[in-house]
Motif scaffolding. Structure first.
Motif, PDB file in Angstrom:
ATOM      1  N   ASN A 324      -0.729  -4.943  -5.189  1.00  0.00           N
ATOM      2  CA  ASN A 324      -0.149  -4.996  -3.844  1.00  0.00           C
ATOM      3  C   ASN A 324      -0.290  -6.396  -3.250  1.00  0.00           C
ATOM      4  OD1 ASN A 324       0.518  -2.293  -4.003  1.00  0.00           O
ATOM      5  ND2 ASN A 324      -1.387  -1.586  -3.029  1.00  0.00           N
ATOM      6  N   GLU A 325      -1.441  -6.997  -3.493  1.00  0.00           N
ATOM      7  CA  GLU A 325      -1.660  -8.366  -3.005  1.00  0.00           C
ATOM      8  C   GLU A 325      -0.688  -9.338  -3.669  1.00  0.00           C
ATOM      9  OE1 GLU A 325      -3.656 -11.454  -0.863  1.00  0.00           O
ATOM     10  OE2 GLU A 325      -3.788  -9.272  -0.675  1.00  0.00           O
ATOM     11  N   SER A 328       2.975  -8.864  -2.526  1.00  0.00           N
ATOM     12  CA  SER A 328       3.201  -9.485  -1.222  1.00  0.00           C
ATOM     13  C   SER A 328       3.418 -10.991  -1.380  1.00  0.00           C
ATOM     14  CB  SER A 328       2.008  -9.202  -0.308  1.00  0.00           C
ATOM     15  OG  SER A 328       2.153  -9.870   0.927  1.00  0.00           O
ATOM     16  N   LYS A 331       6.917 -11.627  -2.921  1.00  0.00           N
ATOM     17  CA  LYS A 331       8.000 -11.535  -1.947  1.00  0.00           C
ATOM     18  C   LYS A 331       8.118 -12.808  -1.118  1.00  0.00           C
ATOM     19  CE  LYS A 331       7.833  -6.489  -1.441  1.00  0.00           C
ATOM     20  NZ  LYS A 331       7.570  -5.355  -0.517  1.00  0.00           N
TER      21      LYS A 331
END
Length: 799
Positions: A324-325, A328, A331
């Motif tokens: 998830n890190e 992010s 993106k």
């Protein structure tokens, strides 16, 4: 070894000085190396120097000049010292206690013959002072020694005058010729002695070396025996060491495996790193996350451990948190490389890695590492984010060019004034290709050989926009008057698409059959539309124009001008036109087997040119008959003179334009039979109409023909009437407009007209003179030739 030469020489001389008072002349000779060259005891120094004298002297030897001294040793220098000490007294005075030479002395003859002046020149000052030899040598000593050496190498020998016993005088010297044979023999003997000494020295050295070599060989043999013995003793130890080394390696490998396995269970070690987040250091963060992924894979393969399930669950939680890190961060990186930009502002693309024109290498490297880690961790959700961001980047960047305005711009553009390459869709297609190329290289960099499947989804929205923009432009309707010229923007687009199609294929990838097929379909539509526009009729255009207005202008017709401009422009697209004409021929051949064409591509274009220009001739002749009626001033002549002028103007314009432009190609094509026939046909038409125009003037001059015989013989009144009608016709013609814009053509027609009229008028006046008809009496005087020419000029200049 002996001392250096100079030191040896000095030492020898000093030793002789100390013993000079106690030794006899015989001992002095033997110690100084003086050889007896005469029976009377005159001593000659073997290598001494002498002084040349201008006076006479007694020679004791008849040989010529002696050789130079080749060596300096103690014996030679002692000899020099004896001579030096003999000459050390003042040069011009003799001691009072020195006995005069006896008449029985061997030197008595020499002393009688030599004058005091010559003896003074032969006396040599002693250069060597006793104190000098006890001091350290200086630079001045060296110069003095060189001078002594030069004297010893001269042609003369210094001989001391002495009787038996010790020297009685140190001042009187006699110069005599050297005995070269004796000197040479002495030098050879001395050289032999020196060589013998050298040879003995070499033999001694060789003997020593030989002894040392034997000792070294003995030592090496003993050393070799010791090494062999040591090797035999160490061999068992080496064998046992190999066994211990193998055991050690096995233990070390086992320990590494145990350590690696324990690290897989040591979750606490990397948990803090992942839970804290990257904090900007994504390189080490990705390394930690990669370690987690490797631990999960290992434990899944080796599930025999009791606590493996618990550790796997903890590692999966860490993995999801870290992903998830990273997602992010991924993106945010995509946003940085996907900023919307105007494609026209993108600089020229490099030959490879074309994405570097708008993206920095550091961002590419960071994104590439993230994608590589995602693939290792079997994380695929990032692909959707990548496709969406890049697809929007291409689509929104192309929309900044305003493709929705292209249809309106095309419909409002006058195709007659169209400039090649100026259609906005051409720039749009080129920029679309450049964005495709950037995206293709970028996808290939990130995803390797599998990039084409991702690229196909990314470019799909932009490709749809390209098709939606192009299709209505191809189908746009044109007014009949602009229909002929509407082909040029479409030909330009056809050239652009066919030229760029290979680049589109290479950038999209040949595997993407869908988008490539759509492009080929679009090109086919363009080809069909352009081919249909090449099939037009000038008669339809004439009818349309005649409905709009009545045409009475006798200058160059608009259609003539348009057709010449049409072909001047069409030649720029020659290759495309030939391709279109070939497609027409193939279509007609397939529909009708009876008609076929075997002409080459270049002949096809010029065949089309010939067809249109012949149609233009027919159009001009039809218009000349229908649109120009007879006028009262020229009712006597058929066809109407304005129709003749109309045809002359058009034929002249077309012929000169064909010559001056490149419509017919280069000089080789102009000389081609087919091309030459086109030009020749217009020139023939021009000549024919010019003859008709000249016949018009001849018809006017027919009024002046006088009938001289028969019952219809013209009397004076009839002649006067003819003359009056002639002048009236010329005056009426001034009311007409002979519109001839080509100045060269106008001047030629004017000159021909003057020649015809003035010649006929002069003949008329001559006939009147012969018939004695005086028009002046009847108030209709003759006019001069200049007056007639001015009337004709006024007719041509009345416009």
């Amino acid at each position: 070894m002996s001392a250096p030469p100079r030191l040896s020489a000095r030492t020898s001389i000093l030793d002789q000085k100390k013993n000079a008072a106690n030794t006899s002349s015989t001992q002095l000779k033997s110690s100084s190396g003086i050889s007896s060259s005469t029976p009377s005891g005159t001593s000659s120094i073997g290598s001494s120097s002498g002084l040349k004298s201008s006076g006479g002297f007694s020679a004791t030897s008849s040989t010529s000049s002696s050789p130079n001294i080749s060596k300096r040793n103690s014996a030679n220098l002692s000899q020099q010292y004896q001579q030096s000490t003999t000459l050390s007294s003042p040069p011009f005075k003799s001691p009072t206690n020195a006995p005069s030479p006896s008449s029985s002395s061997p030197f008595s003859y020499f002393s009688k013959q030599t004058s005091a002046q010559n003896l003074a020149m032969l006396i040599y000052q002693d250069y060597v002072d006793e104190q000098l030899f006890y001091n350290s040598p200086t630079e001045q000593d060296d110069e003095e020694f060189d001078h002594i050496r030069n004297l010893l190498n001269s042609e003369y020998s210094v001989t001391t005058v002495q009787s038996t016993g010790a020297l009685k005088s140190n001042n009187l010297v006699v110069m005599s010729w050297k005995n070269n044979a004796t000197i040479e023999q002495s030098e050879q003997d001395e050289q032999i002695e020196n060589d013998k000494r050298d040879l003995n020295f070499i033999k001694d050295q060789l003997a020593k070396n030989n002894s040392m070599s034997k000792q070294m060989v003995y030592i090496l043999d003993r050393f070799n025996d010791g090494l062999s013995l040591l090797e035999n003793e160490v061999a068992p130890i080496n064998a046992s060491m190999k066994e211990w080394s193998s055991i050690f390696n096995n233990i070390n490998s086992t320990m590494d495996m145990v350590k690696s396995t324990l690290e897989k269970f040591d979750v606490d070690k990397i948990e803090s790193k992942i839970k804290e987040g990257a904090k900007g250091d994504y390189i080490s963060y990705m390394a930690a996350l990669e370690h987690v992924g490797g631990a999960i894979d290992y434990l899944n393969e080796h599930n025999q451990f009791k606590s493996a399930d618990k550790v796997i669950n903890s590692l999966k939680d860490l993995k999801q948190f870290g992903l998830n890190e990273l997602e992010s961060n991924f993106k945010s990186l995509l946003l940085k490389i996907s900023n919307i930009t105007d494609p026209t502002t993108i600089p020229k693309l490099p030959n490879s890695k074309r994405y570097l024109a708008i993206i920095s290498p550091s961002l590419i490297e960071e994104i590439s590492k993230s994608i590589e880690l995602f693939e290792k961790l079997h994380f695929t959700s990032f692909l959707k984010e990548y496709k969406d961001k890049r697809s929007k980047f291409i689509l929104l960047s192309l929309r900044k060019m305003g493709p929705e305005k292209f249809i309106k711009q095309t419909s409002e553009t006058k195709n007659l004034a169209y400039v090649k390459g100026s259609h906005p869709l051409i720039s749009y297609v080129s920029e679309t290709l450049r964005l495709y190329q950037i995206e293709s290289d970028l996808a290939s960099e990130f995803f390797g050989n599998q990039y084409h499947t991702i690229l196909e989804e990314i470019i799909d929205p932009a490709h749809e926009l390209l098709l939606e923009t192009t299709e209505p432009i191809i189908k746009v309707k044109k007014t009949p008057g602009d229909k002929v010229f509407s082909i040029f923007p479409l030909l330009d687009l056809f050239d652009t698409f066919t030229t760029l199609l290979p680049d589109f294929i290479s950038s999209i990838s040949a595997r993407d059959g869908k988008h490539i097929s759509e492009l080929k379909t679009q090109i086919k539509h363009l080809q069909e539309t352009c081919a249909s526009l090449l099939d037009f009729s000038l008669e339809d255009d004439r009818e349309q124009r005649s409905k709009d207005s009545v045409i009475t202008d006798a200058t160059v017709d608009e259609i003539s001008s348009n057709m010449l401009n049409y072909f001047k422009r069409l030649i720029e697209y020659k290759s495309s036109v030939e391709l279109l004409l070939k497609s027409q021929q193939s279509a007609s051949s397939s529909s009708s087997s009876s008609s076929s064409s075997s002409s080459s591509s270049s002949q096809t274009f010029y065949t089309f040119l010939e067809k249109i220009l012949k149609s233009l001739i027919k159009y001009l002749q039809t218009r000349a008959k229908k649109d120009f009626s007879s006028q009262p001033a020229t009712d006597f002549f058929k066809p109407p003179i304005k129709s003749v002028i109309f045809l002359i103007n058009n034929y002249r314009y077309i012929a000169s334009s064909l010559k001056q432009s490149n419509i017919l190609g280069d000089s080789e094509n102009v000389n081609n039979n087919n091309n030459n026939a086109i030009l020749h046909e217009f020139e023939t038409c021009l000549d024919n109409e010019t003859k008709v125009f000249n016949s018009f003037w001849k018809t006017i001059t027919d009024i002046l023909v006088i009938t001289k015989t028969g019952k219809d013989k013209d009397d004076t009144k009839a002649v006067i009437k003819k003359h009056t009608n002639f002048l009236k016709t010329l005056n009426d013609l001034n009311k007409l407009k002979f519109d001839i814009p080509d100045l060269e053509l106008k001047q030629k027609l004017k000159t021909d007209s003057k020649n015809i009229i003035s010649k006929s008028y002069d003949n008329f006046k001559e006939a009147c003179r012969l018939e004695k008809i005086h028009l002046e009496k009847n108030f209709t005087p003759f006019e001069t030739t200049d007056d007639i020419n001015r009337k004709i000029e006024k007719i041509f200049d009345s416009q």
